[in-house]
Design an enzyme around this catalytic site. Sequence first.
Site, mmCIF file in Angstrom:
data_model
loop_
_atom_site.group_PDB
_atom_site.id
_atom_site.type_symbol
_atom_site.label_atom_id
_atom_site.label_comp_id
_atom_site.label_asym_id
_atom_site.label_seq_id
_atom_site.Cartn_x
_atom_site.Cartn_y
_atom_site.Cartn_z
ATOM 1 N N THR A 24 0.818 -1.222 0.000
ATOM 2 C CA THR A 24 0.000 0.000 0.000
ATOM 3 C C THR A 24 0.844 1.261 0.000
ATOM 4 O O THR A 24 0.510 2.244 -0.650
ATOM 5 C CB THR A 24 -0.912 -0.018 1.253
ATOM 6 N N SER A 69 2.056 -7.953 -0.700
ATOM 7 C CA SER A 69 2.775 -8.855 0.211
ATOM 8 C C SER A 69 2.191 -10.264 0.208
ATOM 9 O O SER A 69 2.874 -11.223 0.562
ATOM 10 C CB SER A 69 2.811 -8.273 1.625
ATOM 11 N N THR A 101 1.514 -4.407 4.306
ATOM 12 C CA THR A 101 1.388 -4.694 5.742
ATOM 13 C C THR A 101 0.719 -6.041 6.025
ATOM 14 O O THR A 101 0.736 -6.498 7.169
ATOM 15 C CB THR A 101 0.561 -3.601 6.440
ATOM 16 N N ASP A 102 0.133 -6.660 4.998
ATOM 17 C CA ASP A 102 -0.694 -7.843 5.266
ATOM 18 C C ASP A 102 0.043 -8.941 6.015
ATOM 19 O O ASP A 102 -0.545 -9.647 6.838
ATOM 20 C CB ASP A 102 -1.257 -8.406 3.952
HETATM 21 N N1 DAS Z 1 -2.968 -4.548 2.499
HETATM 22 C C1 DAS Z 1 -1.959 -3.944 1.687
HETATM 23 C C2 DAS Z 1 -0.929 -3.237 2.556
HETATM 24 O O1 DAS Z 1 -1.238 -3.000 3.700
HETATM 25 C C3 DAS Z 1 -1.424 -4.779 0.608
HETATM 26 C C4 DAS Z 1 -0.189 -5.607 0.919
HETATM 27 O O2 DAS Z 1 -0.018 -6.106 2.025
HETATM 28 O O3 DAS Z 1 0.612 -5.761 -0.009
HETATM 29 O O4 DAS Z 1 0.120 -2.844 2.129
#
Ligand code: DAS
Length: 342
Positions: A24, A69, A101-102
């Site tokens: 993100t 991710s 962040t996933d």
């Molecule tokens: N949910 C998104 C993020 O927080 C996508 C990811 O993890 O790539 O970055």
Amino acid sequence: MSEHDRRGNRDDIGRVALFGLGGTIASLPTEDSSAGVVPSVEASTLILSVPGLESVAHVESRTLRQMASANFSFADLIEISDAIRDAFASGVDGVVVTQGTDNIEETAFAFDLLVDDERPVVVTGAMRNPSLPGADGPANVRAAVAVAVSPHARGLGSLVVMNDEIHAARFVRKMHASSLSAFASPQCGPIGVVVEDRAHFYTRVEPLAMARPKGDVAPVALVRCALADDGRMVSALAGLGYRGLVVEGFGGGHVPEPMVEPLSELLLTMPIVLASRTGAGVVLESTYGFAGSEIDLCNRGLTSAGALDGLKARVALSLALASTDNRAEAEARFRDVVKTVG
Ligand code: DAS
């Protein structure tokens, strides 16, 4: 993959290598704005969007991946940890990784085990992409860089910095799908905070490391116990090519009785780790005596995850199995990590 340098404006500030992996924090809408955002912002552009970064550190940036991710493999993480090691060999004071962040809670813990250096690896990302009001990426990058150059961050392994909080990679979890305060460490809380570009630590953790993987990281399954589970999923695992299993049991480490025999059978072919699906606390050792209790399961040969949650136990078991061909040795290496985490 270009390398860029954002020179700080002072001689007395540290040097940081920043690796962009996507997520993100690097995602923008495409021409078709209804199609959603996708990772596309280069690491060099990302650091230019951070006000005042040059007063915190000299930052060299490089885009290593441009991906969500959800698609990371262990091969990606090993390659990225090699790049981190090279950056340390070049003399930087710390490394920042920006990514989705996933699954930061898993990747940051993998870096904790794969990179053996007292200098910090600080992983960050964003909950709001750069096209949204209140995008948190620039603030998170500045805070992460501040931690990466802090002498107090040395010897703590990998850290996750989000929302001005510093979390130990071994404890952090993503607890919310969209909130700016999505990250928490249920075991002990954040180990520090960032205020005015300075890292303040409340507590310290022991450094971790594991022998490098010798080849491919073989798959380890993760099974979460649920009400009235009859154990058929565990039985089915035998034929699927997994090299290990992590079971997230109820509470202190308990499984339904019908799962006990399938687990015992599977133990003949692979190591099985017992974690708690609660995501906090430590797996019990000597309290309950019913069939499927922690005493029963550990007597049968399951290995306790201790204070590691299921996701982190799976990362550690995967890397332990990849570091040796000897099952007992891999289990011992896993137990060493558990012991160090405490
Ligand atoms: N949910 C998104 C993020 O927080 C996508 C990811 O993890 O790539 O970055």
